[in-house]
Design a protein around this motif. Structure first.
Motif, PDB file in Angstrom:
ATOM      1  N   LEU A  80       0.829  -1.192   0.000  1.00  0.00           N
ATOM      2  CA  LEU A  80       0.000   0.000   0.000  1.00  0.00           C
ATOM      3  C   LEU A  80       0.870   1.251   0.000  1.00  0.00           C
ATOM      4  N   PRO A  81       0.419   2.344  -0.583  1.00  0.00           N
ATOM      5  CA  PRO A  81       1.166   3.602  -0.538  1.00  0.00           C
ATOM      6  C   PRO A  81       1.492   3.973   0.898  1.00  0.00           C
ATOM      7  N   GLU A  82       2.623   4.657   1.073  1.00  0.00           N
ATOM      8  CA  GLU A  82       3.103   4.979   2.413  1.00  0.00           C
ATOM      9  C   GLU A  82       2.099   5.804   3.198  1.00  0.00           C
ATOM     10  N   GLN A  83       1.366   6.702   2.505  1.00  0.00           N
ATOM     11  CA  GLN A  83       0.438   7.565   3.217  1.00  0.00           C
ATOM     12  C   GLN A  83      -0.708   6.772   3.851  1.00  0.00           C
ATOM     13  N   GLU A  84      -1.046   5.605   3.243  1.00  0.00           N
ATOM     14  CA  GLU A  84      -2.151   4.820   3.770  1.00  0.00           C
ATOM     15  C   GLU A  84      -1.733   3.936   4.932  1.00  0.00           C
ATOM     16  N   THR A  85      -0.442   3.825   5.173  1.00  0.00           N
ATOM     17  CA  THR A  85      -0.002   3.012   6.305  1.00  0.00           C
ATOM     18  C   THR A  85      -0.024   3.819   7.596  1.00  0.00           C
ATOM     19  N   SER A  86      -0.178   5.126   7.471  1.00  0.00           N
ATOM     20  CA  SER A  86      -0.269   5.958   8.667  1.00  0.00           C
ATOM     21  C   SER A  86      -1.712   5.984   9.159  1.00  0.00           C
ATOM     22  N   GLN A  87      -1.891   6.482  10.393  1.00  0.00           N
ATOM     23  CA  GLN A  87      -3.234   6.518  10.963  1.00  0.00           C
ATOM     24  C   GLN A  87      -4.044   7.699  10.460  1.00  0.00           C
ATOM     25  N   GLY A  88      -3.498   8.483   9.584  1.00  0.00           N
ATOM     26  CA  GLY A  88      -4.218   9.648   9.070  1.00  0.00           C
ATOM     27  C   GLY A  88      -5.156   9.332   7.929  1.00  0.00           C
ATOM     28  N   PHE A  89      -5.164   8.077   7.436  1.00  0.00           N
ATOM     29  CA  PHE A  89      -5.992   7.711   6.296  1.00  0.00           C
ATOM     30  C   PHE A  89      -6.763   6.423   6.588  1.00  0.00           C
ATOM     31  N   ILE A  90      -7.900   6.299   5.950  1.00  0.00           N
ATOM     32  CA  ILE A  90      -8.639   5.029   5.936  1.00  0.00           C
ATOM     33  C   ILE A  90      -8.948   4.698   4.480  1.00  0.00           C
ATOM     34  N   ARG A  91      -9.088   3.434   4.178  1.00  0.00           N
ATOM     35  CA  ARG A  91      -9.473   3.015   2.830  1.00  0.00           C
ATOM     36  C   ARG A  91     -10.897   2.477   2.883  1.00  0.00           C
ATOM     37  N   VAL A  92     -11.745   3.068   2.069  1.00  0.00           N
ATOM     38  CA  VAL A  92     -13.150   2.685   2.005  1.00  0.00           C
ATOM     39  C   VAL A  92     -13.357   1.784   0.802  1.00  0.00           C
ATOM     40  N   HIS A  93     -14.010   0.652   1.004  1.00  0.00           N
ATOM     41  CA  HIS A  93     -14.263  -0.315  -0.061  1.00  0.00           C
ATOM     42  C   HIS A  93     -15.738  -0.283  -0.461  1.00  0.00           C
ATOM     43  N   ALA A  94     -15.971  -0.511  -1.750  1.00  0.00           N
ATOM     44  CA  ALA A  94     -17.339  -0.592  -2.268  1.00  0.00           C
ATOM     45  C   ALA A  94     -17.390  -1.682  -3.326  1.00  0.00           C
ATOM     46  N   PRO A  95     -17.340  -2.950  -2.909  1.00  0.00           N
ATOM     47  CA  PRO A  95     -17.259  -4.054  -3.871  1.00  0.00           C
ATOM     48  C   PRO A  95     -18.460  -4.163  -4.790  1.00  0.00           C
ATOM     49  N   GLN A  96     -19.621  -3.614  -4.376  1.00  0.00           N
ATOM     50  CA  GLN A  96     -20.817  -3.702  -5.208  1.00  0.00           C
ATOM     51  C   GLN A  96     -20.879  -2.593  -6.265  1.00  0.00           C
ATOM     52  N   LEU A  97     -19.982  -1.602  -6.178  1.00  0.00           N
ATOM     53  CA  LEU A  97     -19.983  -0.477  -7.106  1.00  0.00           C
ATOM     54  C   LEU A  97     -18.774  -0.568  -8.032  1.00  0.00           C
ATOM     55  N   SER A  98     -18.771   0.247  -9.068  1.00  0.00           N
ATOM     56  CA  SER A  98     -17.692   0.177 -10.058  1.00  0.00           C
ATOM     57  C   SER A  98     -16.376   0.706  -9.490  1.00  0.00           C
ATOM     58  N   LYS A  99     -16.446   1.753  -8.676  1.00  0.00           N
ATOM     59  CA  LYS A  99     -15.233   2.270  -8.020  1.00  0.00           C
ATOM     60  C   LYS A  99     -15.096   1.511  -6.706  1.00  0.00           C
ATOM     61  N   VAL A 100     -14.213   0.526  -6.700  1.00  0.00           N
ATOM     62  CA  VAL A 100     -14.210  -0.442  -5.604  1.00  0.00           C
ATOM     63  C   VAL A 100     -13.548   0.050  -4.326  1.00  0.00           C
ATOM     64  N   SER A 101     -12.704   1.067  -4.381  1.00  0.00           N
ATOM     65  CA  SER A 101     -12.073   1.545  -3.141  1.00  0.00           C
ATOM     66  C   SER A 101     -11.562   2.966  -3.316  1.00  0.00           C
ATOM     67  N   MET A 102     -11.360   3.628  -2.171  1.00  0.00           N
ATOM     68  CA  MET A 102     -10.858   4.999  -2.182  1.00  0.00           C
ATOM     69  C   MET A 102     -10.211   5.286  -0.832  1.00  0.00           C
ATOM     70  N   ALA A 103      -9.055   5.977  -0.869  1.00  0.00           N
ATOM     71  CA  ALA A 103      -8.382   6.382   0.364  1.00  0.00           C
ATOM     72  C   ALA A 103      -8.864   7.770   0.765  1.00  0.00           C
ATOM     73  N   LEU A 104      -9.228   7.922   2.054  1.00  0.00           N
ATOM     74  CA  LEU A 104      -9.714   9.200   2.556  1.00  0.00           C
ATOM     75  C   LEU A 104      -8.902   9.602   3.779  1.00  0.00           C
ATOM     76  N   GLN A 105      -8.573  10.892   3.849  1.00  0.00           N
ATOM     77  CA  GLN A 105      -7.824  11.391   5.001  1.00  0.00           C
ATOM     78  C   GLN A 105      -8.781  11.678   6.149  1.00  0.00           C
ATOM     79  N   LEU A 106      -8.402  11.239   7.330  1.00  0.00           N
ATOM     80  CA  LEU A 106      -9.220  11.471   8.519  1.00  0.00           C
ATOM     81  C   LEU A 106      -9.004  12.882   9.043  1.00  0.00           C
TER      82      LEU A 106
END
Length: 665
Positions: free
Chosen positions: A574-600
């Motif tokens: 995973l990208p380095e920024q997502e390994t920190s606690q400042g981000f979460i990854r949201v999954h949407a397996p039922q939709l076409s865009k299956v995931s997205m990283a969001l900053q907390l």
């Protein structure tokens, strides 16, 4: 009465309170019990009417406080003329309002007697008082703690670990409730010369020196002032209700007296839930495994809450009876839902209940006397039979069904259930809520009882209370205030077809006002009652954490192997920024865009996550309101998030969770 004396007919004049008559010797107060009943004796628990023969006179009813209403023909189904209005006072569940209760009881009794003549051989459900020790044994089994008293049960390592986790999260009042019932059962079983049981002191070992009993959170809430009128009162759901009750009892012993259940509609406290940044959890937002834990905890907590007020709950036991396996009326809720779910999977409320409510609302909620006016029993019975034969094939003529008849069919459906909507097991507990010393504790007990109801009963009760609330919103035109609706519906909810319990006159009077108050609270505070208190959810998280500790070694090994594999495949890291606690990854397996990283951020909420995700996925077919963000894994199995959940606060509470967008279940 010169003109009235010249005419012939029936005129009801001078309503007399039975309170004045009880002191007269030889005068029996009660309902007609047979052909020997004296027609001059009082016909209502709250009083009786004087009857005079008259012709061509408008039937009227006079109260000692003056003329109050016009009686309609009980068989006509038409509302009373508007020239004579009901008393506008809503200061309490007064005698006039309770008269509606007894009128409803009489209608139910007459309807039941006619039905009894047609089905004399129907089996009747009798309430069986529990034997000595049987109540405690049943309680422990329902709480999932059977192995505490029955060593003959097959050893189940997983169940034992679950029980250990369950017991480790109990508060002092909850543990005391379990200990009290286990001790009583031990004493009973010893008298029966049964097997030696483990000593309760071995199960609840005293805390270590200088260590307080484990609690979810220290109770620092000041004792509530339930005498306040319309001021907003915060409902603290962070601290166990029984712990709050203990503090109230210890600090305010002289004020721990029952509040009057007869406060006016607009004087009921305007309770609101304490704001929770990790989100409010409503019934239905949790997975089945976690809801089972919630139910066990709710049972122990409810019992502990009543224990603080020294209220002994006598749980009734219903004898099994033969019930209909198909149809609409007189069919168990579970059977109804089974046949409806075969037509529409996921159905939560029986079709017939939903359709009757919808029809009444489609015709308009402004009709005066809605829910109060009784139709002709023969016509209601005929409509009932026609619905039975034509409902599912879609040929029933709904356009010809009058609104009052639909309301009477709705009431008939509720009371014809072979088992009460509030269940035989918890009916006494609902009634006993009135004995709790404060309005806040009464609401807390109702909250726990709602969680204890089977899913079918809970969902159907919610649909009904929401409908009753909508009726009261039109009270300016339909004259059905919160008190009116509660008084009329209480006998339909608490008097059910199978049970004919015998009570004294005084008990019946108390039951009338008490049950009306319970229905009133269920309607007024439904937004609070169908939620899972945070302290119970915290205990569920603790149980899940305790259970997971048993598997830590195996889980750690899997993580180590996964890390070694990831090191060998650097392109999947995973990208380095997502390994920190400042981000979460949201999954949407039922939709076409299956995931997205969001900053907390401090103000990022669950609703914002959905908005940002959907704004970058134009191909989403599902409606925005049908999608939800879920918290999955970590210290919870699965939880649908409230839109106002602050993601950073929740992430700190459950850092191991996954965040998934999917359609609401």
């Amino acid at each position: 009465m010169s003109r009235q004396q010249e005419a012939q007919g029936v005129v009801l004049t001078g309503y007399h309170s039975n309170a004045e008559l009880l002191s007269q010797p030889g005068l029996a107060v009660g309902c007609p019990t047979g052909p020997e009943h004296d027609p001059q004796a009082p016909s209502r628990r709250t009083g009786h009417y004087s009857v005079q023969q008259n012709r061509n006179a408008t039937p009227t009813v006079e109260n000692q406080r003056g003329r109050v209403s016009v009686c309609s023909d009980p068989g006509s189904g038409s509302p009373a003329p508007s020239s004579c209005q009901r008393c506008n006072s809503q200061d309490s569940l007064d005698e006039l309002e309770m008269d509606d209760y007894w009128k409803e009881v009489e209608n139910i009794t007459c309807s039941a007697e006619k039905a009894g003549n047609e089905a004399a051989n129907e089996e009747e459900e009798q309430l069986k008082p529990p034997d000595e020790g049987e109540q405690e044994e049943a309680w422990l089994m329902e709480a999932g703690l059977a192995r505490l008293f029955d060593g003959s049960l097959a050893a189940d390592q997983e169940q034992e670990e679950d029980n250990a986790a369950f017991l480790s999260t109990l508060t002092r009042a909850q543990a005391a409730a379990v200990e009290r019932r286990l001790t009583t059962l031990q004493q009973t079983l010893r008298r029966r010369n049964r097997q030696q049981l483990p000593d309760v002191r071995d199960i609840f070992r005293p805390p270590e020196k200088n260590k307080e009993p484990r609690e979810v959170q220290e109770c620092s809430e000041s004792p509530p002032n339930d005498a306040s009128s319309a001021a907003e009162t915060v409902m603290n759901v962070d601290v166990a209700f029984s712990e709050q009750a203990l503090t109230y009892r210890e600090e305010r012993p002289l004020l721990a007296v029952q509040t009057s259940p007869n406060s006016p509609d607009d004087k009921l406290p305007n309770f609101k839930l304490l704001k929770d940044k990790t989100g409010q959890t409503r019934v239905g937002h949790l997975s089945s495994p976690d809801m089972k834990k919630v139910r066990r905890l709710a049972l122990v907590e409810m019992t502990a809450l009543f224990d603080t007020a020294a209220i002994d709950l006598k749980q009734q036991k219903a004898v099994k009876l033969k019930t209909k396996e198909s149809g609409l009326f007189g069919v168990p809720l579970v059977t109804l839902l089974d046949q409806d779910q075969r037509r529409a999977p996921g159905t939560k409320v029986p079709f017939i209940l939903h359709r009757l409510i919808s029809h009444i609302e489609e015709e308009g909620l402004d009709t005066e006397g809605l829910l109060r006016i009784s139709g002709a029993a023969t016509r209601v019975k005929s409509l009932c039979l026609e619905l039975e034969s034509r409902f599912y094939d879609g040929t029933f003529p709904w356009q010809q069904l009058k609104q009052h008849d639909a309301a009477n069919l709705l009431k008939l459906f509720i009371r014809e259930l072979p088992h009460p909507l509030l269940t035989v097991e918890y009916l006494n507990a609902f009634v006993s809520v009135n004995k709790l010393p404060t309005k806040k504790q009464q609401l807390q007990a109702l909250n726990l009882l709602v969680l204890l109801l089977p899913e079918a009963n809970r969902d159907s009760l919610k649909a009904l209370t929401e409908f009753f609330h909508r009726v009261t919103e039109h009270q300016a035109k339909n004259k059905m205030t919160l008190n009116n609706v509660s008084v009329v519906m209480a006998p339909n909810i608490f008097m059910f077809k199978g049970c004919r319990s015998k009570v004294t006159e005084q008990q019946e009077l108390s039951m009338a006002t008490g049950t009306a108050n319970i229905v009133r609270l269920l309607i007024r505070y439904q937004n609070l009652l169908w939620t899972v208190p945070k302290f119970i959810l915290t205990q569920v998280r603790q149980q899940n954490t305790e259970s997971q500790r048993k598997q830590n070694k195996e889980r750690a090994m899997r993580k180590l192997l996964k890390k070694i594999t990831a090191d060998k495949l650097p392109d999947r890291v995973l990208p380095e920024q997502e390994t920190s606690q400042g981000f979460i990854r949201v999954h949407a397996p039922q939709l076409s865009k299956v995931s997205m990283a969001l900053q907390l951020t401090e103000d990022l909420q669950a609703s914002d996550v959905l908005t940002r995700f959907l704004s970058q996925d134009s191909s989403v077919a599902a409606k925005r309101e049908d999608l939800r963000l879920y918290e999955i894994g970590g210290n919870i199995k699965e939880r649908c998030l409230d839109g106002e959940t602050f993601m950073k606060d929740l992430f700190q509470l459950n850092p191991a969770a996954e965040w998934v967008i999917k359609a609401a279940q």
